[in-house]
Design a protein around this motif. Structure first.
Motif, PDB file in Angstrom:
ATOM      1  N   LYS A 112       0.819  -1.214   0.000  1.00 59.06           N
ATOM      2  CA  LYS A 112       0.000   0.000   0.000  1.00 59.06           C
ATOM      3  C   LYS A 112       0.853   1.266   0.000  1.00 59.06           C
ATOM      4  O   LYS A 112       0.379   2.342  -0.370  1.00 59.06           O
ATOM      5  CB  LYS A 112      -0.953   0.007   1.194  1.00 59.06           C
ATOM      6  CG  LYS A 112      -0.273   0.045   2.551  1.00 59.06           C
ATOM      7  CD  LYS A 112      -1.298   0.072   3.658  1.00 59.06           C
ATOM      8  CE  LYS A 112      -0.629   0.144   5.029  1.00 59.06           C
ATOM      9  NZ  LYS A 112      -1.614   0.179   6.122  1.00 59.06           N
ATOM     10  N   ASN A 113       2.129   1.154   0.396  1.00 63.04           N
ATOM     11  CA  ASN A 113       3.015   2.319   0.404  1.00 63.04           C
ATOM     12  C   ASN A 113       3.738   2.528  -0.922  1.00 63.04           C
ATOM     13  O   ASN A 113       4.291   3.587  -1.176  1.00 63.04           O
ATOM     14  CB  ASN A 113       4.060   2.185   1.522  1.00 63.04           C
ATOM     15  CG  ASN A 113       3.441   2.245   2.892  1.00 63.04           C
ATOM     16  OD1 ASN A 113       2.533   3.031   3.139  1.00 63.04           O
ATOM     17  ND2 ASN A 113       3.901   1.393   3.795  1.00 63.04           N
ATOM     18  N   ASP A 114       3.748   1.494  -1.759  1.00 61.60           N
ATOM     19  CA  ASP A 114       4.435   1.594  -3.049  1.00 61.60           C
ATOM     20  C   ASP A 114       3.591   2.376  -4.054  1.00 61.60           C
ATOM     21  O   ASP A 114       2.400   2.590  -3.856  1.00 61.60           O
ATOM     22  CB  ASP A 114       4.721   0.199  -3.607  1.00 61.60           C
ATOM     23  CG  ASP A 114       5.651  -0.612  -2.722  1.00 61.60           C
ATOM     24  OD1 ASP A 114       6.377  -0.010  -1.916  1.00 61.60           O
ATOM     25  OD2 ASP A 114       5.642  -1.848  -2.833  1.00 61.60           O
ATOM     26  N   LYS A 115       4.243   2.782  -5.134  1.00 62.63           N
ATOM     27  CA  LYS A 115       3.558   3.555  -6.176  1.00 62.63           C
ATOM     28  C   LYS A 115       4.041   3.091  -7.538  1.00 62.63           C
ATOM     29  O   LYS A 115       5.215   2.794  -7.725  1.00 62.63           O
ATOM     30  CB  LYS A 115       3.861   5.051  -5.992  1.00 62.63           C
ATOM     31  CG  LYS A 115       3.135   5.976  -6.922  1.00 62.63           C
ATOM     32  CD  LYS A 115       1.712   6.205  -6.495  1.00 62.63           C
ATOM     33  CE  LYS A 115       1.000   7.184  -7.409  1.00 62.63           C
ATOM     34  NZ  LYS A 115      -0.392   7.382  -7.064  1.00 62.63           N
ATOM     35  N   ILE A 116       3.117   3.032  -8.490  1.00 66.00           N
ATOM     36  CA  ILE A 116       3.457   2.694  -9.874  1.00 66.00           C
ATOM     37  C   ILE A 116       3.089   3.867 -10.772  1.00 66.00           C
ATOM     38  O   ILE A 116       1.937   4.307 -10.785  1.00 66.00           O
ATOM     39  CB  ILE A 116       2.698   1.432 -10.349  1.00 66.00           C
ATOM     40  CG1 ILE A 116       3.051   0.229  -9.472  1.00 66.00           C
ATOM     41  CG2 ILE A 116       3.017   1.132 -11.811  1.00 66.00           C
ATOM     42  CD1 ILE A 116       2.214  -1.009  -9.757  1.00 66.00           C
ATOM     43  N   TYR A 117       4.058   4.389 -11.504  1.00 63.73           N
ATOM     44  CA  TYR A 117       3.822   5.443 -12.486  1.00 63.73           C
ATOM     45  C   TYR A 117       3.933   4.830 -13.882  1.00 63.73           C
ATOM     46  O   TYR A 117       4.970   4.267 -14.236  1.00 63.73           O
ATOM     47  CB  TYR A 117       4.839   6.576 -12.343  1.00 63.73           C
ATOM     48  CG  TYR A 117       4.668   7.392 -11.089  1.00 63.73           C
ATOM     49  CD1 TYR A 117       3.643   8.338 -10.977  1.00 63.73           C
ATOM     50  CD2 TYR A 117       5.548   7.245 -10.009  1.00 63.73           C
ATOM     51  CE1 TYR A 117       3.490   9.106  -9.826  1.00 63.73           C
ATOM     52  CE2 TYR A 117       5.405   8.004  -8.855  1.00 63.73           C
ATOM     53  CZ  TYR A 117       4.376   8.922  -8.770  1.00 63.73           C
ATOM     54  OH  TYR A 117       4.228   9.673  -7.628  1.00 63.73           O
ATOM     55  N   LEU A 118       2.866   4.926 -14.656  1.00 62.72           N
ATOM     56  CA  LEU A 118       2.849   4.405 -16.024  1.00 62.72           C
ATOM     57  C   LEU A 118       3.086   5.550 -17.004  1.00 62.72           C
ATOM     58  O   LEU A 118       2.247   6.441 -17.149  1.00 62.72           O
ATOM     59  CB  LEU A 118       1.496   3.760 -16.343  1.00 62.72           C
ATOM     60  CG  LEU A 118       1.037   2.603 -15.459  1.00 62.72           C
ATOM     61  CD1 LEU A 118      -0.347   2.149 -15.905  1.00 62.72           C
ATOM     62  CD2 LEU A 118       2.025   1.460 -15.506  1.00 62.72           C
ATOM     63  N   PHE A 170      -1.928   2.640  -9.365  1.00 66.77           N
ATOM     64  CA  PHE A 170      -1.010   3.255 -10.318  1.00 66.77           C
ATOM     65  C   PHE A 170      -1.537   4.609 -10.772  1.00 66.77           C
ATOM     66  O   PHE A 170      -2.707   4.939 -10.613  1.00 66.77           O
ATOM     67  CB  PHE A 170      -0.805   2.345 -11.534  1.00 66.77           C
ATOM     68  CG  PHE A 170      -2.080   1.991 -12.253  1.00 66.77           C
ATOM     69  CD1 PHE A 170      -2.569   2.792 -13.280  1.00 66.77           C
ATOM     70  CD2 PHE A 170      -2.811   0.868 -11.893  1.00 66.77           C
ATOM     71  CE1 PHE A 170      -3.751   2.475 -13.930  1.00 66.77           C
ATOM     72  CE2 PHE A 170      -3.990   0.541 -12.546  1.00 66.77           C
ATOM     73  CZ  PHE A 170      -4.459   1.340 -13.565  1.00 66.77           C
ATOM     74  N   GLU A 171      -0.601   5.376 -11.338  1.00 66.62           N
ATOM     75  CA  GLU A 171      -0.949   6.673 -11.922  1.00 66.62           C
ATOM     76  C   GLU A 171      -0.408   6.702 -13.347  1.00 66.62           C
ATOM     77  O   GLU A 171       0.771   6.417 -13.577  1.00 66.62           O
ATOM     78  CB  GLU A 171      -0.337   7.805 -11.103  1.00 66.62           C
ATOM     79  CG  GLU A 171      -0.647   9.184 -11.638  1.00 66.62           C
ATOM     80  CD  GLU A 171      -0.028  10.303 -10.803  1.00 66.62           C
ATOM     81  OE1 GLU A 171       0.213  11.379 -11.371  1.00 66.62           O
ATOM     82  OE2 GLU A 171       0.226  10.085  -9.603  1.00 66.62           O
ATOM     83  N   ALA A 172      -1.262   7.028 -14.310  1.00 64.04           N
ATOM     84  CA  ALA A 172      -0.849   7.085 -15.713  1.00 64.04           C
ATOM     85  C   ALA A 172      -0.376   8.492 -16.052  1.00 64.04           C
ATOM     86  O   ALA A 172      -1.059   9.474 -15.759  1.00 64.04           O
ATOM     87  CB  ALA A 172      -2.015   6.679 -16.610  1.00 64.04           C
ATOM     88  N   ILE A 173       0.799   8.583 -16.656  1.00 66.51           N
ATOM     89  CA  ILE A 173       1.387   9.876 -17.007  1.00 66.51           C
ATOM     90  C   ILE A 173       1.542   9.963 -18.521  1.00 66.51           C
ATOM     91  O   ILE A 173       2.370   9.247 -19.112  1.00 66.51           O
ATOM     92  CB  ILE A 173       2.754  10.064 -16.316  1.00 66.51           C
ATOM     93  CG1 ILE A 173       2.576  10.007 -14.794  1.00 66.51           C
ATOM     94  CG2 ILE A 173       3.402  11.373 -16.740  1.00 66.51           C
ATOM     95  CD1 ILE A 173       3.861  10.126 -14.021  1.00 66.51           C
ATOM     96  N   PRO A 174       0.749  10.820 -19.181  1.00 65.13           N
ATOM     97  CA  PRO A 174       0.875  10.966 -20.638  1.00 65.13           C
ATOM     98  C   PRO A 174       2.179  11.675 -21.004  1.00 65.13           C
ATOM     99  O   PRO A 174       2.584  12.625 -20.332  1.00 65.13           O
ATOM    100  CB  PRO A 174      -0.347  11.807 -21.017  1.00 65.13           C
ATOM    101  CG  PRO A 174      -0.708  12.549 -19.771  1.00 65.13           C
ATOM    102  CD  PRO A 174      -0.287  11.690 -18.622  1.00 65.13           C
ATOM    103  N   CYS A 175       2.826  11.217 -22.061  1.00 68.35           N
ATOM    104  CA  CYS A 175       4.097  11.794 -22.484  1.00 68.35           C
ATOM    105  C   CYS A 175       4.021  12.224 -23.954  1.00 68.35           C
ATOM    106  O   CYS A 175       3.243  11.675 -24.738  1.00 68.35           O
ATOM    107  CB  CYS A 175       5.227  10.768 -22.337  1.00 68.35           C
ATOM    108  SG  CYS A 175       5.538  10.263 -20.643  1.00 68.35           S
TER     109      CYS A 175
END
Length: 200
Positions: free
Chosen positions: A27-33, A57-62
């Protein structure tokens, strides 16, 4: 408490194989997509699995372009490292071009690595194997535990004597591993014996 891990996923490179991170994530980890219009499409089967973890997770548009996602991911890693230096960072990609980035931050004392699905699974197997091999007086079988307790009772003052007798009794490989893993308990037992001698 286990060290927090932040995963930075290069979706152009690994597609939806990053979903294996969801099972290990705490629960403390994070995933950035990090994704672009060039990122592979996700199958219905993968999507059904992923939507079970809506807050994981959190999706990051590039922006698109040659190596554009790589540069944006690298820049974001730098921002994260400086804002949370004690966190462990994992770039999830098969692209070995990130290895220079990993070396750069690692040499400065930060915990950064690169994994892909294959190396991630291998690491998971090794962690499981390591946990399974952990020895303590409470986890080893009764016969071995009795032998070790007898050894400790005879040689509680000298750690080297305990090591040597464990090796003579169980063999070099097993005895050395047992000594290394039992060392904290051996030291604690020795301290307790000394305290008992002072009290008497």
């Amino acid at each position: 408490m286990p060290q927090r891990i932040i995963y930075l996923v290069d979706t152009e490179n690994v597609g939806s194989s990053w979903k294996i991170l969801l099972e290990k994530k705490t629960k403390n980890d994070k995933i950035y997509l990090f994704y672009t219009e060039n990122s592979p499409h996700i199958s219905y089967a993968d999507m059904l699995e992923i939507v079970q973890y809506p807050n994981a997770f959190e999706a990051i548009p590039c922006c698109t372009g040659k190596n554009a996602l790589d540069f944006q991911l690298a820049s974001y890693l730098g921002f994260l490292v400086k804002s949370a230096p004690k966190t462990q960072y994992c770039i999830f990609s098969k692209d070995t071009g990130y290895d220079a980035l990993v070396s750069f931050w690692s040499e400065k004392g930060y915990s950064v690595q690169r994994l892909d699905a294959v190396s991630f699974e291998q690491q998971k197997k090794e962690e499981t194997k390591s946990k399974a091999q952990t020895t303590s007086l409470t986890t080893m079988d009764d016969q071995d535990a009795k032998i070790v307790r007898d050894i400790l009772a005879r040689n509680h003052e000298e750690l080297l004597d305990i090591h040597n007798e464990l090796v003579q009794t169980f063999g070099m490989k097993k005895g050395s591993v047992m000594y290394k893993q039992l060392k904290p308990e051996i030291k604690l037992a020795a301290q307790q014996d000394k305290q008992n001698e002072v009290c008497h």
